[in-house]
Structures are given as C-alpha cells and as structure tokens.
Scaffold this active site. Sequence first.
Site, PDB file in Angstrom:
ATOM      1  N   LYS A   1       0.685  -1.262   0.174  1.00  0.00           N
ATOM      2  CA  LYS A   1       0.195   0.215   0.054  1.00  0.00           C
ATOM      3  C   LYS A   1       1.045   1.260   0.112  1.00  0.00           C
ATOM      4  O   LYS A   1       0.755   2.087  -0.882  1.00  0.00           O
ATOM      5  CB  LYS A   1      -0.891   0.174   1.198  1.00  0.00           C
ATOM      6  CG  LYS A   1      -2.104  -1.141   1.341  1.00  0.00           C
ATOM      7  CD  LYS A   1      -2.935  -1.047   2.462  1.00  0.00           C
ATOM      8  CE  LYS A   1      -4.035  -1.901   2.528  1.00  0.00           C
ATOM      9  NZ  LYS A   1      -4.828  -1.771   3.505  1.00  0.00           N
TER      10      LYS A   1
ATOM     11  N   GLU B 138      -3.935   1.334  11.633  1.00  0.00           N
ATOM     12  CA  GLU B 138      -3.824   2.012  10.426  1.00  0.00           C
ATOM     13  C   GLU B 138      -3.083   1.488   9.387  1.00  0.00           C
ATOM     14  O   GLU B 138      -2.036   0.669   9.699  1.00  0.00           O
ATOM     15  CB  GLU B 138      -3.494   3.274  10.476  1.00  0.00           C
ATOM     16  CG  GLU B 138      -4.310   4.404  11.368  1.00  0.00           C
ATOM     17  CD  GLU B 138      -5.291   5.232  10.516  1.00  0.00           C
ATOM     18  OE1 GLU B 138      -5.278   5.083   9.353  1.00  0.00           O
ATOM     19  OE2 GLU B 138      -6.114   5.933  11.362  1.00  0.00           O
ATOM     20  N   CYS B 139      -3.162   1.842   8.043  1.00  0.00           N
ATOM     21  CA  CYS B 139      -2.310   1.106   6.994  1.00  0.00           C
ATOM     22  C   CYS B 139      -0.997   2.042   6.956  1.00  0.00           C
ATOM     23  O   CYS B 139       0.180   1.254   6.352  1.00  0.00           O
ATOM     24  CB  CYS B 139      -2.920   1.189   5.620  1.00  0.00           C
ATOM     25  SG  CYS B 139      -4.370   0.595   5.480  1.00  0.00           S
ATOM     26  N   GLY B 140      -1.118   3.121   7.557  1.00  0.00           N
ATOM     27  CA  GLY B 140       0.352   3.935   7.282  1.00  0.00           C
ATOM     28  C   GLY B 140      -0.020   4.814   6.314  1.00  0.00           C
ATOM     29  O   GLY B 140       0.931   5.569   5.905  1.00  0.00           O
ATOM     30  N   LEU B 141      -1.292   5.162   5.766  1.00  0.00           N
ATOM     31  CA  LEU B 141      -1.375   6.155   4.714  1.00  0.00           C
ATOM     32  C   LEU B 141      -1.689   7.443   5.277  1.00  0.00           C
ATOM     33  O   LEU B 141      -1.484   8.614   4.564  1.00  0.00           O
ATOM     34  CB  LEU B 141      -2.440   5.611   3.745  1.00  0.00           C
ATOM     35  CG  LEU B 141      -2.502   4.096   3.016  1.00  0.00           C
ATOM     36  CD1 LEU B 141      -3.658   3.778   2.553  1.00  0.00           C
ATOM     37  CD2 LEU B 141      -1.072   3.926   2.511  1.00  0.00           C
TER      38      LEU B 141
END
Length: 234
Positions: free
Chosen positions: A119, A222-225
């Site tokens: 991602k 969170e995905c880190g996005l």
Amino acid sequence: MSAPATEELAALAAALEGRPPAEILAAAAARFPGRVALACSFGPEDCLLVDVIGRAGLLVDLFTLDTGYLFPETYALWRELEARYRVRIDAAPGGALRAPEEGPRPWEVDADACCDARKVQPLRATLATLGAWVTGIRRDQTPERAGARVVEWDGRFGLVKVNPLAGWTSEQVWTALRQGGVPTNPLHQQGYPSIGCAPCTSPVALGEDPRAGRWRGSEKKECGLHWPQVKPGA
Ligand code: SF4
C-alpha cells in the site's frame, strides 16, 4: 510547481470548510489542473466521492491500491463503479505482489511491512506524480483523524491533501449514498463497516468500534497512509 504556501492552504481550508464536496473537489481541480486524484479504497466515503466526481464530470483522476488480497465483493464494486460512472479507476503500480505459496503469510509475519510494500510504496510512487490527493477521511473515524482539515499539507508524502468529507458523519455519508443510489460494498450489510484486505478484515459485533475488525488482535489500526500532518517544508 512549488508547494503552496501555508497561508494559501489555510485560506483555502477556511473558505472551503463546510462547503459541498463537489465545490471542494472543483477547487482542487482548478488549483492543481491534471495533478489531482482520489485514492479510492471503495469504502462508503470513497464511493460517494466517485459519485460526486463522476456525476459532475470533475477533472479528478481515480486510483486504488490493489494489494491482490481485496475481497471478491470489492473487486466487483470496482468494476461496477467504473461502469456506472464511466470512469477509470487505475491500480497504483506495484501493489499486487503475490505472497509465496509456502510458509507463513506476509501479513502474519509483519503486517506493517506487508502494508508498506503493498500500500504505502505504491501510494508514494503515485503521489509523487501529483500536486494534491483526495481522500475520504472523516474527523470522527479515529483520534488520529480528528484534526483533519478540508485542505491541508501532507508532510509525509509532500503534497496537498484534500478531505472533502472531513466534517461529515457516517450517518450523513450513508444518507447521501442511499439518496443517490450509489453502489457500495455489500459486505457492509454483513457486519463489515470498515473493509480492507480479506486476510486482515473481520466482521465486528454490535457496539464494537467500526474499525475493530481491521487487524483484529493486534495493536495495528492504520495502514500507514494517513499520518499526522506537518507544515510544508517540515
Ligand atoms: Fe498486507 Fe493485511 Fe496490509 Fe493488506 S491489510 S497489505 S494483506 S497487512
């Protein structure tokens, strides 16, 4: 094109706060012609933004992060939105890495590294070509998102971030989706308020946090996005 000044972004955010999403998106398209795109994860907010962009014919590109592990229902929704609104939702290059057939799965070994490869890095490569990206984040989704502005600087990726639904509630989003007959993921009606990759998403029980099914059993939320924002140049 150089980064917009802090004052310009603050003025834009103040002027556009509370305005309809179409107006916010049109302002972004005018300020960053040919260099603004929606990162569509096929959640309710993103489906609503695809509807707004498609119906108004706004010059905002659309892309998604295809990890290769989305639910079949999500892939079907991707095709349905493209057909309904006659738009193209591109897959950011590099995300759909196949996991090795043998051994532990990458998300079991290190979910952060898996999200980074599938991602964050594809997102970073796509955002490097843009002046602004559009997201469907809302302030009441998580404490980390509570400070989101309608227009802000994304210091992590080095471009402007546009959040047309920042001030909306989930109820407002769903009302607009129902009124517009907008396609959404059928899994939402099966206990999945927040949908990511199939291996890392489980249904939530009544009364649980809507994101409780994401990476259940781990600290990861969170995905880190979407990280905390910093000022231009910081
Ligand atoms: Fe990997 Fe899970 Fe992140 Fe998808 S959500 S990229 S499968 S760790």
